[in-house]
Design an enzyme around this catalytic site. Structure first.
Site, mmCIF file in Angstrom:
data_model
loop_
_atom_site.group_PDB
_atom_site.id
_atom_site.type_symbol
_atom_site.label_atom_id
_atom_site.label_comp_id
_atom_site.label_asym_id
_atom_site.label_seq_id
_atom_site.Cartn_x
_atom_site.Cartn_y
_atom_site.Cartn_z
ATOM 1 N N TYR A 80 64.003 26.037 68.179
ATOM 2 C CA TYR A 80 63.278 24.935 67.438
ATOM 3 C C TYR A 80 62.478 24.063 68.086
ATOM 4 C CZ TYR A 80 64.717 21.363 64.090
ATOM 5 O OH TYR A 80 64.826 20.603 62.962
ATOM 6 N N PHE A 132 41.873 24.390 42.827
ATOM 7 C CA PHE A 132 42.593 25.938 43.421
ATOM 8 C C PHE A 132 44.321 25.265 42.200
ATOM 9 C CE2 PHE A 132 46.377 28.305 44.682
ATOM 10 C CZ PHE A 132 45.972 29.771 43.635
ATOM 11 N N THR A 133 44.476 25.557 41.258
ATOM 12 C CA THR A 133 45.609 25.558 40.337
ATOM 13 C C THR A 133 46.676 24.750 41.520
ATOM 14 O OG1 THR A 133 46.992 27.324 41.202
ATOM 15 C CG2 THR A 133 45.853 27.377 38.822
ATOM 16 N N ASP A 223 39.304 23.315 52.476
ATOM 17 C CA ASP A 223 40.174 24.624 52.148
ATOM 18 C C ASP A 223 40.001 26.023 52.461
ATOM 19 O OD1 ASP A 223 42.302 26.626 51.188
ATOM 20 O OD2 ASP A 223 42.228 25.936 48.850
ATOM 21 N N LYS A 266 46.889 34.430 53.580
ATOM 22 C CA LYS A 266 45.420 34.723 52.922
ATOM 23 C C LYS A 266 44.721 34.730 54.085
ATOM 24 C CE LYS A 266 44.454 33.409 48.396
ATOM 25 N NZ LYS A 266 44.018 34.785 47.413
ATOM 26 N N ARG A 389 43.773 35.407 34.121
ATOM 27 C CA ARG A 389 43.075 34.191 34.875
ATOM 28 C C ARG A 389 41.968 33.548 33.649
ATOM 29 N NH1 ARG A 389 45.021 31.275 38.523
ATOM 30 N NH2 ARG A 389 46.595 32.786 39.885
ATOM 31 N N PHE A 455 52.333 31.601 32.357
ATOM 32 C CA PHE A 455 51.290 33.162 32.919
ATOM 33 C C PHE A 455 52.593 33.670 34.100
ATOM 34 C CE2 PHE A 455 50.408 31.546 36.984
ATOM 35 C CZ PHE A 455 49.524 30.691 37.046
HETATM 36 N N1 F0G Z 1 44.111 27.534 48.210
HETATM 37 C C1 F0G Z 1 43.735 28.459 47.667
HETATM 38 C C2 F0G Z 1 42.165 28.842 47.818
HETATM 39 C C3 F0G Z 1 44.133 29.344 47.464
HETATM 40 O O1 F0G Z 1 44.065 30.453 46.702
HETATM 41 C C4 F0G Z 1 46.135 29.638 47.648
HETATM 42 C C5 F0G Z 1 46.790 30.806 47.230
HETATM 43 C C6 F0G Z 1 46.258 28.594 47.575
HETATM 44 C C7 F0G Z 1 45.369 27.500 48.317
HETATM 45 C C8 F0G Z 1 47.846 27.672 48.049
HETATM 46 O O2 F0G Z 1 48.146 28.991 49.077
HETATM 47 O O3 F0G Z 1 49.458 30.240 48.511
HETATM 48 O O4 F0G Z 1 49.819 29.564 50.225
HETATM 49 O O5 F0G Z 1 50.880 28.023 48.837
HETATM 50 N N2 F0G Z 1 45.926 31.877 46.528
HETATM 51 C C9 F0G Z 1 46.856 32.516 45.995
HETATM 52 C C10 F0G Z 1 46.315 33.994 44.863
HETATM 53 C C11 F0G Z 1 48.731 32.313 45.854
HETATM 54 O O6 F0G Z 1 47.090 34.436 44.546
HETATM 55 O O7 F0G Z 1 44.894 33.703 45.064
HETATM 56 P P1 F0G Z 1 50.330 29.596 49.510
#
Ligand code: F0G
Length: 482
Positions: A80, A132-133, A223, A266, A389, A455
């Site tokens: 832990y 990013f979303t 990022d 990623k 997208r 989506f």
């Molecule tokens: N920042 C970037 C540039 C990303 O592409 C993603 C995730 C995140 C943050 C968030 O990271 O998913 O580990 O919480 N991109 C995925 C995609 C979801 O399909 O492009 P996460």
């Protein structure tokens, strides 16, 4: 990975790895694919993966691990607190980013939660090259807003500009002047800018952003989720970096930023995430939230096995032959499609191949979701699963009206080290067939529309029986083929 010139004159990407574990794939015949698409409400997120031949939905958490990563997973130290695994991961990050402090988190958006809760307050602004979303959602959840200041070239679909992910420095200066520096929570640069087609920024641009941050005493956040693609492009395309190693460029980039965070789904061919910094004050400010939301400071919601795999994966990410696999496969796919007249985002970026649905099916109005319709059509024609997208990924305004997206893209992500070149050639062939028959594709309409993140869960139906016609044409052209 390296591109190799064949005797025939053709240049192709050559895999510098061999496959030692395989997973069987199914390619259901076109009639079944049509049925599965109907059952999935014409939404590729709702397909079962067993019915998918090439899963190009995302490159998140689906990249292939190496033998060394799998071996490292057996050595994980599951405790832990104070696990050896954490120390190994922290030391690796210190070596590649030069950052002594590391906060683990369960994935990228968890890092965003911690950073935004710490630095974003009501009314504050976060200038960034592009959103990013999940990042945008966390900033807004904390009362802040974003300012997207990508260079104009960034949102042009076809271009030859090598660094479409660059930030417009004059716009950054203006935002600071107009709002005052106290309103700026931090400045965010996204490597391998996801939503504009995996496009990189240059090292010079990052230096210029740093200079403005220094002049105004602002925090610069990187990022680094798509860092490896960006690194590859910097080395390939930026004159000053041609003789530098990937390791040197990484260290230089990280040294320009106050905070580096990433999705390890990623970066590093694993799963998880984390925040690195050299600044003890910033580290102390964020630390408590890790134990509150993620887990103890030495695992942060990640499995120790994934952490071991990540440490090795990060090391592998410093190898030019390894990180070039994605961009070179993508470049091959983009160039072959462009040669055949299929509209794609250029220059080829990282992450995947992005098809311009606005042009591909220009006869479909945006309120009938051209990119969504194209995603459904491509699955029916090939068993390849991509991600919409465009307007479907937007959210309705509070008055119920629908904002139209400024790009309608079908993203075909290229998970790293997963597909062979013949599979990529198959996808290219079916896309070209679909393009020849694009007049058969029509729009979609919602039959079940969730209020938020529609989506992911929304269900749609075709506006006519166009999918039956598409299946019939496929059978005519490929009578014996799946
Ligand atoms: N920042 C970037 C540039 C990303 O592409 C993603 C995730 C995140 C943050 C968030 O990271 O998913 O580990 O919480 N991109 C995925 C995609 C979801 O399909 O492009 P996460």
């Amino acid at each position: 990975m390296s591109e190799i010139k064949f005797f025939s004159g053709e240049t192709v990407p050559l895999e510098m790895h061999k496959v030692t574990i395989v997973q069987k794939l199914e390619l259901p015949p076109v009639e079944k694919r049509f049925k599965f698409m109907q059952e999935a409400g014409n939404n590729t997120f709702l397909l079962n993966n067993r019915d998918v031949f090439m899963d190009m939905l995302t490159d998140s958490g689906v990249n292939a691990m190496s033998d060394r990563q799998q071996a490292a997973m057996l050595m994980a130290d599951d405790s832990y607190a104070g696990s050896e695994t954490f120390t190994r991961l922290k030391d690796t990050l210190e070596e590649i980013f030069g950052t002594p402090y590391f906060l683990p988190a369960h994935q990228g958006r968890a890092c965003e939660n911690i950073i935004c809760q710490t630095f974003v307050t009501e009314g504050s602004i976060v200038p960034m090259n592009y959103h990013f979303t999940t990042t945008k959602a966390h900033i807004e959840l904390n009362g802040g807003s974003i300012e997207e200041i990508i260079i104009d070239e960034g949102t042009k679909v076809t271009s030859e500009y090598p660094f479409k992910g660059n930030m417009d420095i004059d716009k950054l200066k203006n935002i600071i002047k107009e709002n005052g520096k106290d309103k700026i929570a931090f400045v965010r640069m996204e490597a391998g800018t996801n939503l504009i087609g995996g496009q990189p920024f240059s090292l010079q641009n990052l230096k210029d952003v740093r200079k403005v941050c220094d002049e105004n005493n602002l925090i610069l956040v990187l990022d680094a989720s798509l860092l490896t693609d960006n690194l590859y492009f910097i080395k390939e395309r930026e004159e000053c970096c041609k003789s530098k190693s990937i390791r040197e460029i990484t260290l230089e980039m990280a040294s320009l930023c106050d905070i580096v965070y990433f999705s390890a789904r990623k970066l590093g061919f694993a799963r998880g995430g984390g925040i690195s910094t050299s600044n003890q004050d910033l580290y102390m400010k964020m630390r408590e939230l890790v134990t509150l939301y993620e887990g103890f400071l030495t695992y942060g919601g990640m499995s120790v096995r994934e952490m071991e795999a990540l440490a090795v994966g990060l090391e592998e990410s410093m190898d030019e032959h390894i990180i070039s696999q994605g961009p070179q496969f993508i470049s091959y796919m983009v160039n072959e499609l462009a040669k055949a007249g299929v509209p794609v985002v250029t220059p080829a970026g990282g992450l995947g191949c992005h098809i311009d649905a606005m042009q591909f099916v220009s006869h479909i109005p945006q309120n009938q979701y051209p990119a969504g319709a194209l995603a459904a059509a491509l699955y029916i024609a090939s068993g390849v699963r991509g991600m919409e997208r465009g307007t479907m990924s937007e959210q309705r305004r509070s008055d119920g009206t629908e904002p139209m997206s400024n790009m309608e893209l079908l993203r075909l992500a290229m998970p790293r080290r997963v597909f062979t070149l013949s599979q990529v050639k198959y996808a290219i062939d079916r896309i070209i067939w679909l393009h020849e028959n694009r007049h058969l594709i029509e729009g979609l309409r919602f039959i079940e529309e969730p209020k938020s993140l529609r989506f992911f869960f929304g269900r749609l139906e075709p506006v006519s029986n166009w999918q039956e016609k598409l299946v019939a044409k496929f059978r005519e052209d490929f009578p014996d083929s799946l």
